[in-house]
Design a protein around this motif. Structure first.
Motif, PDB file in Angstrom:
ATOM      1  N   SER A   1      -7.865   6.313   5.887  1.00  0.00           N
ATOM      2  CA  SER A   1      -6.660   6.746   6.596  1.00  0.00           C
ATOM      3  C   SER A   1      -5.937   5.529   7.148  1.00  0.00           C
ATOM      4  O   SER A   1      -6.561   4.579   7.644  1.00  0.00           O
ATOM      5  N   ALA A   2      -4.601   5.532   7.030  1.00  0.00           N
ATOM      6  CA  ALA A   2      -3.805   4.390   7.501  1.00  0.00           C
ATOM      7  C   ALA A   2      -4.006   4.160   8.992  1.00  0.00           C
ATOM      8  O   ALA A   2      -3.974   3.022   9.472  1.00  0.00           O
TER       9      ALA A   2
ATOM     10  N   SER B   1       0.846  -1.195   0.000  1.00  0.00           N
ATOM     11  CA  SER B   1       0.000   0.000   0.000  1.00  0.00           C
ATOM     12  C   SER B   1       0.876   1.238   0.000  1.00  0.00           C
ATOM     13  O   SER B   1       2.039   1.189   0.390  1.00  0.00           O
TER      14      SER B   1
ATOM     15  N   SER C   1       0.633   5.379   1.197  1.00  0.00           N
ATOM     16  CA  SER C   1      -0.148   6.402   1.909  1.00  0.00           C
ATOM     17  C   SER C   1       0.635   7.705   1.937  1.00  0.00           C
ATOM     18  O   SER C   1       1.871   7.707   2.024  1.00  0.00           O
TER      19      SER C   1
ATOM     20  N   GLY D   1      -1.746  10.772   5.784  1.00  0.00           N
ATOM     21  CA  GLY D   1      -1.942   9.349   6.004  1.00  0.00           C
ATOM     22  C   GLY D   1      -2.987   8.709   5.117  1.00  0.00           C
ATOM     23  O   GLY D   1      -3.326   7.533   5.308  1.00  0.00           O
ATOM     24  N   GLU D   2      -3.495   9.418   4.111  1.00  0.00           N
ATOM     25  CA  GLU D   2      -4.538   8.854   3.254  1.00  0.00           C
ATOM     26  C   GLU D   2      -3.945   7.816   2.310  1.00  0.00           C
ATOM     27  O   GLU D   2      -2.885   8.015   1.727  1.00  0.00           O
ATOM     28  N   ILE D   3      -4.652   6.675   2.165  1.00  0.00           N
ATOM     29  CA  ILE D   3      -4.213   5.600   1.276  1.00  0.00           C
ATOM     30  C   ILE D   3      -4.478   6.017  -0.173  1.00  0.00           C
ATOM     31  O   ILE D   3      -5.601   6.362  -0.529  1.00  0.00           O
TER      32      ILE D   3
END
Length: 638
Positions: free
Chosen positions: A274-275, A243, A245, A250-252
């Motif tokens: 958000s992670a 993944s 982010s 912190g958004e994927i």
């Protein structure tokens, strides 16, 4: 790309400087040539002007001289002044033309000094005649020779010479003008040539270079795009969850299929979340952030996340900081280790069990080298863990088992995968101990042996107890000789063996003569000692293959294996009677006893043990009836 632009700029600048230097050099050469030609042209123009003025001054001198001869009074004075000024100017122009800078061309000087024209001589003579006229005053006769000479010179070769000099100057002027035109043409041609060469040598290569560089950049961009596409395909098809982010919030922004499968959610649900929402708790998230701040990366950290259904799971987490679409991001890999953690927990529990059980456990690798022992192993064998690891278990062998025993064990183990049995080994102190050993093979999916697991229990005390019970059941307590039970067992074995091998053996039945008297006079304790000494004496007469047993009281029996007729029993019976007849030193005194022996032969006298015993017992009593201290075979007469 910055290095490429800098290199192109440097090369372009170098080539421009070279072109400008060449153009500057050509400009300097053109300037020098032009200056020289212009300077010479100016000198030639001044020469044309001077020769033209001289011609006019010659005519003015002739005019003034003629006027001086024709007038008088005031007019005569004016003529003298005009003549003097004209002569001065003519002389000055002549000196300026012949001695000034730049000097006239050689062709012009030849007119002044050469033999053909000798213009310098004529001008000097002309000026001399004029000076002579001035020296004569204002009155001048018409036939004055100086006047005549001046008039003749003005109408003769003097003017022709000046005309020729002017013509030469004009021709030189035209030549210089032509040279100037040629120099300008050459300069223009060189400049145009340099410009063309610069176009071919600077601009065209640089344009081609720029075109090639642009093509390279385009191909590089295409290769980079293809490489990025391959990279994303690899990440998408990776068996590990991947993944991406944003570090800012912190958004994927990316996740492969495996990552979303591990979390149990779709890509649409996961990307954009958000992670921080996927950690099992805030403590885990803070630990990860702290490691990132301290080390700038995370390598195979065990971190607990939460699936969509809320169930936590353990994973190996790796994070690297990078850029994605010109934005700082965290690239994360996760590997689901929930099953491994569960297996590790089971292993820890099994290890705890192995540490607490009383049975010794040994695990060896495929080469049968020890890789694990539990504490019970040390307790039983007295060898520490470090002393055992890496060694072959055969260092525990006691030597009580032959090679055939171990060969049979390994054959059975490889055929069935397990083996159990009783084994004697040796402790570190050298003491023998008995163990009940169970060995199991561990195989890989292909069937190859990877490990051997051995579990053993110390049964030494049990064996000792069994041995003690067995001895009590089979041996006489007083003499240590086999009792009736063991004797009958060995007698049956002797019968069976002799039947199989078609051999003979003898059975001797012995009774001590005078033993009752010892008991009655010295006591039963003395009698017991006598029996013990008698047992020792009898044993000294036996071979290792023979059996000596005490049936009861003072009765003994002997099985003599592998005899040759009556010779061997006769010899042994004689030794026995001799040993028994020797005095016995007892605590109460000296005792004397003898022996009576009856002998039966298998299979001559009987083919079963009971029959042999009865016949030997009968023969023994026959000896007692005939005087004792002797031996008798079954069937002997007298």
């Amino acid at each position: 790309m910055a290095d490429l632009g800098e290199r192109i700029t440097r090369e372009l600048t170098t080539r421009y400087i070279a072109v400008l230097a060449m153009l500057g050099f050509l400009a300097v050469l053109s300037f020098v040539g032009l200056s020289q030609i212009i300077s010479e042209t100016q000198g030639i123009g001044e020469g044309i002007n001077l020769t033209g003025r001289q011609r006019m001054l010659v005519e003015r001198v002739a005019f003034a001289a003629n006027r001086l001869a024709a007038v008088d009074g005031a007019s005569s004075a004016e003529a003298v002044t005009l003549l003097g000024d004209s002569l001065n100017q003519l002389e000055q122009r002549h000196l300026q033309l012949t001695t000034g800078e730049p000097s006239p061309p050689a062709d012009v000087l030849a007119i002044f000094t050469g033999e053909t024209w000798h213009l310098d001589h004529d001008l000097r003579a002309f000026i001399g005649d004029g000076r002579a006229l001035l020296a004569g005053g204002t009155t001048l006769a018409g036939n004055d020779p100086h006047l005549l000479a001046i008039s003749a010179a003005a109408n003769g070769p003097l003017l022709a010479g000046l005309e020729e000099a002017t013509g030469l100057f004009q021709r030189y002027s035209e030549e210089k003008a032509h040279q100037l035109l040629m120099l300008q043409g050459v300069s223009l041609t060189l400049v145009l040539g340099m410009l063309l060469l610069s176009a071919l040598g600077v601009f065209h290569p640089m344009v081609e270079r720029l075109r090639a560089d642009m093509d390279d950049r385009f191909r590089s961009a295409q290769d980079l795009r293809k490489s990025e596409e391959r990279l994303w395909r690899i990440l998408e098809e990776s068996p590990m969850g991947v993944s991406v982010s944003r570090r800012s919030d912190g958004e994927i922004v990316f996740a492969n299929t495996r990552f979303t499968e591990i979390l149990g959610m779709s890509k649409d649900e996961f990307i954009g979340s958000s992670a921080r929402d996927h950690y099992v708790d805030e403590t885990q998230r803070r630990a990860v952030l702290s490691a990132l701040r301290n080390d700038g990366r995370i390598d195979d950290a065990e971190v607990e996340f939460r699936r969509k259904n809320g169930k936590p799971f353990w994973s190996l987490l790796t994070i690297r900081s990078t850029d994605f679409q010109r934005e700082p991001v965290n690239l994360a890999w996760i590997y689901d280790i929930t099953e491994r953690k569960a297996a590790e927990q089971q292993i820890r529990m099994a290890a705890k069990v192995l540490e607490t059980v009383n049975e010794g456990v040994v695990i060896t690798d495929a080469a049968n080298q020890i890789i694990f022992v539990n504490p019970a192993f040390t307790t039983i064998t007295e060898y520490g863990r470090d002393e055992a690891l890496g060694r072959n278990p055969k260092f525990l062998h006691s030597g009580r088992h032959d090679q055939d025993f171990y060969s049979d064990m390994w054959v059975h183990l490889r055929r069935t995968g397990r083996w159990s049995g009783e084994v004697w080994n040796r402790r570190k102190s050298g003491e023998f101990f008995a163990e009940w050993l169970s060995i199991t093979l561990i195989r890989d999916p292909a069937g190859a042996v990877t490990h051997h697991v051995a579990v053993f229990t110390d049964i030494t005390h049990r064996k000792e107890d069994e041995e003690r019970v067995w001895r009590q059941a089979n041996y006489d307590v007083l003499t240590g000789l086999p009792n009736r039970s063991l004797f009958l067992d060995r007698l049956n074995q002797a019968v069976r063996q002799s039947h199989r091998e078609a051999k003979s053996f003898a059975l001797m039945f012995l009774d001590l003569d005078g033993f009752k008297a010892v008991n009655d006079t010295l006591g039963h304790a003395a009698g017991d000692v006598l029996l013990q000494q008698a047992a020792v004496r009898l044993s000294e007469c036996m071979r290792a293959s023979d059996t000596l047993a005490r049936l009861a009281g003072d009765e003994f029996v002997v099985i003599l294996q592998g005899i040759r007729g009556r010779e061997d029993p006769t010899l042994v019976a004689g030794k026995i009677l001799g040993q028994l007849s020797k005095p016995y030193e007892l605590e109460g005194g000296i005792a004397h006893v003898h022996g009576s022996i009856g002998i039966s032969i298998f299979p001559d006298d009987s083919e079963d043990g009971v029959g042999l015993i009865k016949l030997a017992d009968d023969a023994m009593y026959e000896v007692k009836r005939n005087g004792k201290n002797n031996f008798r075979f079954t069937g002997d007469k007298g």
